[in-house]
Scaffold this motif. Structure first.
Motif: not given
Length: 449
Positions: A194, A226, A231, A233, A247
């Motif tokens: 990840l 993250l 990001a 996710v 992701v």
């Protein structure tokens, strides 16, 4: 397990003269520091880590990233020397990201985060990146991660071992996409995939195919960090499909991250309050966190203590009684050695469950705890997935650590109440807490930070 006691120094574990009463400032989290380093290295802009942990595992990670061409500049605030903060508390690291460079050689030591988090990142380099480490690192599982990387388009050479040493032959990019992995031996396989996934061409969709998944809080920590880095996710915790994480490919933000205290490293100090009937305060304990060590508030309260979380931090007190516990520790396995030590000093039997995966950690922790506590007169038996601990009067002896930092701190807990315990190689605590012996002595002398 290998017994190296004949060549390693013995540390006389200090006996508590009474109830401890201290404030202990615990250094930063290893898990947060090493995840933050990876995310900063992959970001679009420079970032900062404030109060990072400076220990063997985190320095190995920083040096590995430097060998891949990532800039990491260390600065120490002059105020840290004045305030008496433990090592690393007044320190900041500036991370200057860039495309990973090869060829490179990386020493992972025996750090699970380094040996597992970096191969996916190395696949983004153009050229060979060789990974090797301590002898024990060759025994720790990597096969699931290696197979997943190959399925995602990476070329990994391991001579069929499914373990170190290995070489990742990067092609400058990685396709990514859908992959299945059995992470039942280590949740770090999921986190490793990840963390670098935003830089994969297609991002990633990871499906865990094993029966159990240990240490879920560490995966939640990865997902949380993250998202804070920008990001996108999708995870089971956010309403997604069970055992599936997605992701999306995209740029990561360079951030200014303040590293939380390592709550798992607070464990021996809280245990000292519990078993001596004393009080210990840990400053800066976060009110909300993804760290598994936060479970100590509940577990040690169940074992007979009481705690208060307020603006000063976490204050934990023993009540003079230590109760046995029947607990599923599958999500917080790293806490098992310290809990086992407390359980050996309790009034009643304990059963610790859900931690079969600890046989594959820095050492076989279940076998080591059984052998060492029993060598002091204890009554510990291994079960299929944990330990059964029946308290017995303990006596003096040598407590071997097998180069495992959590075995060393478990021995120190026992030494609070049992005379003349000597701990082999207390220096192994430098893996995550280089100041441990000094912090331990200061706690027992009543010094406060």
């Amino acid at each position: 397990m290998t017994d190296h006691s004949e060549t390693l120094a013995l540390w006389p574990a200090p006996l508590a003269s009474g109830a401890v009463d201290a404030t202990v400032t615990v250094p930063g989290s290893k898990s947060v520091t090493n995840r933050a380093l990876i995310l900063a290295a992959l970001a679009a802009d420079p970032g900062w880590l404030r109060r990072p942990l400076r220990s063997r595992d985190t320095l190995l990670m920083a040096d590995a990233l430097r060998s891949l061409g990532i800039g990491i500049e260390e600065t120490v605030s002059s105020s840290s020397a004045v305030s008496g903060l433990p090592q690393g508390r007044g320190e900041s690291w500036r991370v200057i990201p860039g495309a990973p460079q090869a060829p490179a050689t990386i020493d992972v030591g025996n750090a699970g985060t380094v040996m597992r988090f970096l191969p996916p990142l190395a696949a983004l380099a153009e050229g060979p990146v060789r990974f090797d480490g301590d002898p024990r690192s060759h025994e720790r599982p990597l096969g699931g991660l290696i197979d997943a990387l190959r399925a995602l388009g990476a070329r990994v050479e391991d001579d069929g071992r499914g373990a170190l040493p290995l070489t990742v032959h990067g092609a400058g990019s990685l396709d990514g996409g859908y992959v299945e992995v059995d992470a039942s031996t280590s949740s770090q396989f999921i986190s490793a995939l990840l963390l670098s996934a935003p830089r994969f061409n297609q991002g990633i969709e990871v499906r865990h195919t094993g029966r159990t998944l240990p240490s879920m809080p560490h995966i939640r920590m990865t997902v949380d960090m993250l998202r804070k880095a920008g990001a996108q996710v999708d995870s089971p915790d956010s309403g997604g499909e069970p055992n599936v994480w997605r992701v999306t490919a995209g740029a990561l933000l360079g951030r200014d991250v303040v590293v939380e205290p390592d709550l798992s490293n607070a464990q021996p100090f809280l245990a000292a309050a519990l078993v001596t009937g004393g009080t210990v305060t840990i400053p800066d304990w976060p009110r909300q966190t993804t760290q598994p060590g936060d479970a100590l508030r509940r577990i040690f309260t169940d074992m007979g203590g009481r705690c208060t979380l307020d603006d000063r931090g976490l204050t934990f007190s023993g009540t003079g009684r230590v109760r046995g516990i029947d607990a599923d520790l599958s999500e917080v396995g790293e806490l098992t050695p310290g809990i086992a030590a407390v359980a050996a000093l309790a009034e009643s039997e304990s059963v610790l469950r859900g931690v079969a995966h600890l046989r594959l950690h820095e050492t076989d922790r279940l076998a080591a705890l059984t052998k060492e506590i029993n060598s002091l007169g204890g009554d510990v038996t291994e079960t299929s997935d944990g330990l059964r601990i029946r308290p017995r009067p303990l006596h003096s002896g040598v407590f071997h650590t097998y180069e495992d930092h959590r075995l060393a701190t478990a021995g120190a807990i026992l030494g609070l109440l049992v005379k003349d315990i000597e701990i082999e190689n207390i220096a192994t605590t430098g893996k995550t807490m280089p100041d441990f012996p000094d912090l331990w002595h200061r706690m027992l002398s009543g010094e406060s930070d």
